[in-house]
Design a protein around this motif. Structure first.
Motif, short mmCIF file in Angstrom:
data_model
loop_
_atom_site.label_atom_id
_atom_site.label_comp_id
_atom_site.label_asym_id
_atom_site.label_seq_id
_atom_site.Cartn_x
_atom_site.Cartn_y
_atom_site.Cartn_z
N ARG A 39 82.36 20.62 58.96
CA ARG A 39 81.12 21.07 58.32
C ARG A 39 80.80 20.11 57.18
N ILE A 40 79.55 19.68 57.14
CA ILE A 40 79.10 18.77 56.09
C ILE A 40 77.72 19.22 55.62
N GLY A 41 77.26 18.66 54.52
CA GLY A 41 75.94 18.98 54.01
C GLY A 41 74.85 18.30 54.83
N SER A 42 73.63 18.80 54.72
CA SER A 42 72.53 18.23 55.48
C SER A 42 72.21 16.82 55.02
N VAL A 43 72.34 16.53 53.73
CA VAL A 43 72.10 15.18 53.22
C VAL A 43 73.12 14.21 53.82
N GLU A 44 74.39 14.63 53.89
CA GLU A 44 75.44 13.80 54.46
C GLU A 44 75.23 13.58 55.96
N ALA A 45 74.81 14.63 56.66
CA ALA A 45 74.54 14.51 58.10
C ALA A 45 73.39 13.53 58.34
N THR A 46 72.38 13.61 57.49
CA THR A 46 71.24 12.68 57.61
C THR A 46 71.69 11.25 57.34
N ALA A 47 72.56 11.05 56.34
CA ALA A 47 73.05 9.70 56.02
C ALA A 47 73.84 9.11 57.18
N ILE A 48 74.64 9.92 57.84
CA ILE A 48 75.40 9.43 59.00
C ILE A 48 74.43 9.07 60.13
N SER A 49 73.47 9.97 60.39
CA SER A 49 72.48 9.71 61.44
C SER A 49 71.71 8.43 61.18
N MET A 50 71.36 8.19 59.92
CA MET A 50 70.61 6.98 59.57
C MET A 50 71.47 5.73 59.77
N GLY A 51 72.78 5.87 59.66
CA GLY A 51 73.68 4.76 59.92
C GLY A 51 73.85 4.49 61.40
#
Length: 176
Positions: A39-51
């Motif tokens: 489980r991670i935060g939505s900001v962190e999930a977005t950062a991974i997706s952007m990578g």
């Protein structure tokens, strides 16, 4: 023992819905394949997706900045290691090789480590102990293995058939 992991799924939640990162073992041992949900935060999930899928022309984010600084200082990210889990909290390390060729391990959150790993093209590893405690079976691999077993059984059955097994009467003959 370290197990190689790949990103299987990133779910970006919003509001009360939590985000989820699912890693899957990729070291070729299908009999011991596992998934690791974190489980991670939505900001962190977005950062991974952007990578994973960078937008063209976008300005560097924090993880891009860290990658650039590390490279400008002559270092590189060799790998990311998810080293332990306590309750629902995961711990990770950046395995960095500095400009002198020395290994430096830096403690960090798994979401930050993975976000940096996707930008650097570095492999992600998890300790076997972490998978033992927090991993789930890879249901896709189990399903595939079951289907292969069923196909082999069917093939063996068909190969073992003989004309007598069909009890088919020819023209003008009666069934027994």
């Amino acid at each position: 023992m370290l197990r190689r992991m790949d990103i299987k799924t990133i779910v970006i939640g919003g509001g009360p819905v939590t985000s989820l990162l699912v890693l899957k073992t990729s070291d070729g041992d299908e009999s011991d394949a596992a998934s690791l949900p974190i489980r991670i935060g939505s900001v962190e999930a977005t950062a991974i997706s952007m990578g994973v899928e960078p937008a063209e022309g976008s300005r560097p984010m924090t993880h891009d900045l860290l990658k650039n600084v590390m490279e400008q200082l002559g270092g590189h990210l060799r790998s990311v290691i998810i080293s332990r889990v306590e309750g629902t909290t995961f711990y990770a390390s950046l395995d960095i090789i500095n400009s002198a060729g020395e290994q430096v391990l830096v403690d960090c959150r798994p979401s930050d480590a993975i976000s940096l790993a996707v930008r650097c093209g570095a492999p992600i590893y998890a300790e076997s102990d972490v998978l033992d405690v927090a991993g789930m079976p890879d249901f896709d691999a189990i399903k595939e293995e079951e289907q292969e077993h069923e196909m082999k059984e069917f093939h063996d059955f068909v190969e073992g058939l003989s004309p007598d097994d069909f009890n088919v009467a020819g023209p003008g003959e009666k069934h027994a």
